[in-house]
Write a protein that holds these residues in place. Structure first.
Motif, PDB file in Angstrom:
ATOM      1  N   ARG A  97       4.711  15.064   1.050  1.00  0.00           N
ATOM      2  CA  ARG A  97       3.964  13.794   1.058  1.00  0.00           C
ATOM      3  C   ARG A  97       4.893  12.627   0.746  1.00  0.00           C
ATOM      4  O   ARG A  97       4.847  11.587   1.411  1.00  0.00           O
ATOM      5  CB  ARG A  97       2.850  13.821   0.005  1.00  0.00           C
ATOM      6  N   ARG A 105       2.117   6.900  -6.751  1.00  0.00           N
ATOM      7  CA  ARG A 105       1.126   7.917  -7.153  1.00  0.00           C
ATOM      8  C   ARG A 105       1.634   9.324  -6.892  1.00  0.00           C
ATOM      9  O   ARG A 105       1.425  10.239  -7.693  1.00  0.00           O
ATOM     10  CB  ARG A 105      -0.190   7.673  -6.442  1.00  0.00           C
ATOM     11  N   VAL A 106       2.301   9.522  -5.753  1.00  0.00           N
ATOM     12  CA  VAL A 106       2.851  10.846  -5.441  1.00  0.00           C
ATOM     13  C   VAL A 106       3.934  11.214  -6.444  1.00  0.00           C
ATOM     14  O   VAL A 106       3.983  12.342  -6.941  1.00  0.00           O
ATOM     15  CB  VAL A 106       3.394  10.890  -3.991  1.00  0.00           C
ATOM     16  N   GLU A 124       0.461  11.535   5.718  1.00  0.00           N
ATOM     17  CA  GLU A 124       0.440  11.634   4.265  1.00  0.00           C
ATOM     18  C   GLU A 124      -0.986  11.705   3.743  1.00  0.00           C
ATOM     19  O   GLU A 124      -1.289  12.477   2.832  1.00  0.00           O
ATOM     20  CB  GLU A 124       1.190  10.439   3.647  1.00  0.00           C
ATOM     21  N   VAL A 125      -1.889  10.936   4.311  1.00  0.00           N
ATOM     22  CA  VAL A 125      -3.286  10.953   3.873  1.00  0.00           C
ATOM     23  C   VAL A 125      -3.907  12.321   4.147  1.00  0.00           C
ATOM     24  O   VAL A 125      -4.618  12.883   3.300  1.00  0.00           O
ATOM     25  CB  VAL A 125      -4.091   9.821   4.555  1.00  0.00           C
ATOM     26  N   MET A 155       1.959   7.415   7.519  1.00  0.00           N
ATOM     27  CA  MET A 155       0.951   7.248   6.469  1.00  0.00           C
ATOM     28  C   MET A 155      -0.287   8.081   6.772  1.00  0.00           C
ATOM     29  O   MET A 155      -0.905   8.632   5.862  1.00  0.00           O
ATOM     30  CB  MET A 155       0.582   5.766   6.305  1.00  0.00           C
ATOM     31  N   ALA A 181      -2.638  14.612   1.588  1.00  0.00           N
ATOM     32  CA  ALA A 181      -3.231  14.322   0.278  1.00  0.00           C
ATOM     33  C   ALA A 181      -4.593  14.981   0.158  1.00  0.00           C
ATOM     34  O   ALA A 181      -4.909  15.597  -0.871  1.00  0.00           O
ATOM     35  CB  ALA A 181      -3.346  12.815   0.071  1.00  0.00           C
ATOM     36  N   VAL A 233       5.711   9.236   3.052  1.00  0.00           N
ATOM     37  CA  VAL A 233       5.545   7.858   2.577  1.00  0.00           C
ATOM     38  C   VAL A 233       6.885   7.125   2.623  1.00  0.00           C
ATOM     39  O   VAL A 233       6.951   5.961   3.027  1.00  0.00           O
ATOM     40  CB  VAL A 233       4.949   7.805   1.155  1.00  0.00           C
ATOM     41  N   SER A 240       0.826  -1.209   0.000  1.00  0.00           N
ATOM     42  CA  SER A 240       0.000   0.000   0.000  1.00  0.00           C
ATOM     43  C   SER A 240       0.862   1.261   0.000  1.00  0.00           C
ATOM     44  O   SER A 240       0.616   2.198  -0.772  1.00  0.00           O
ATOM     45  CB  SER A 240      -0.917  -0.012   1.227  1.00  0.00           C
ATOM     46  N   ASN A 287       2.538   1.784  -3.354  1.00  0.00           N
ATOM     47  CA  ASN A 287       1.562   2.281  -4.338  1.00  0.00           C
ATOM     48  C   ASN A 287       1.303   3.769  -4.140  1.00  0.00           C
ATOM     49  O   ASN A 287       1.219   4.526  -5.108  1.00  0.00           O
ATOM     50  CB  ASN A 287       0.260   1.497  -4.247  1.00  0.00           C
ATOM     51  N   ARG A 288       1.188   4.185  -2.884  1.00  0.00           N
ATOM     52  CA  ARG A 288       0.967   5.617  -2.614  1.00  0.00           C
ATOM     53  C   ARG A 288       2.180   6.424  -3.068  1.00  0.00           C
ATOM     54  O   ARG A 288       2.033   7.503  -3.638  1.00  0.00           O
ATOM     55  CB  ARG A 288       0.680   5.847  -1.138  1.00  0.00           C
TER      56      ARG A 288
END
Length: 156
Positions: free
Chosen positions: A73, A40-41, A133-134, A130, A137, A77, A33, A36-37
């Motif tokens: 971010r 994306r960043v 980071e959320v 995390m 986001a 992560v 997970s 993957n984040r």
């Protein structure tokens, strides 16, 4: 030297090694997970950098703020990933320490427990990173929506 069959049978040793194995599986899922984040960043940062290069100098300031936010971010992560790898190493070490401890006549003392606690604390730290980071986001997304809405002439 004491052998496992004298004080603890193999099934109990393997059973005690299962808890760290389950934590290893959970850590692996969190790593997937987090990676993957991070991807994306990084993709979003590359997109912003492409936009920045095509934007005239006087209009770059908005993109520069977004780039700084996405870099922060990515840092969160990355820290979460490092903590998860530490956690994974601690859980592997816990499992090995349990086996070595049983075969050595339980001479490792608290080592398996200390490794397990370190692994769980690393998972906690990763979860906090995390979570940060959320939050970032969602705030970045809100800011981007505000910018887009102001460009289109509408606000809510």
């Amino acid at each position: 030297m004491m052998f496992p069959t004298e004080s603890l049978d193999h099934y109990r040793i393997l059973g005690s090694m299962l808890a760290p194995a389950l934590l290893m599986a959970a850590t692996g899922s969190l790593l997937i997970s987090a990676n993957n984040r991070l991807a994306r960043v990084v993709d979003r940062l590359r997109s912003l950098m492409g936009q920045w290069e095509l934007t005239p100098g006087e209009h770059r300031s908005v993109l520069e703020v977004q780039i700084r936010r996405h870099r922060a971010r990515a840092t969160h992560v990355m820290r979460a990933c490092v903590m998860l790898y530490v956690s994974l190493g601690c859980f592997v070490g816990t499992s090995l320490a349990l086996a070595v401890d049983a075969f050595s006549g339980f001479r490792l003392g608290l080592a398996p427990t200390v490794l397990a606690i370190a692994g769980v604390l690393s998972m906690l730290a990763a979860s906090l990173f995390m979570g940060l980071e959320v939050v970032m986001a969602v705030r970045n997304f809100d800011a981007e929506l505000d910018i887009e809405m102001s460009r289109r002439g509408g606000r809510d």
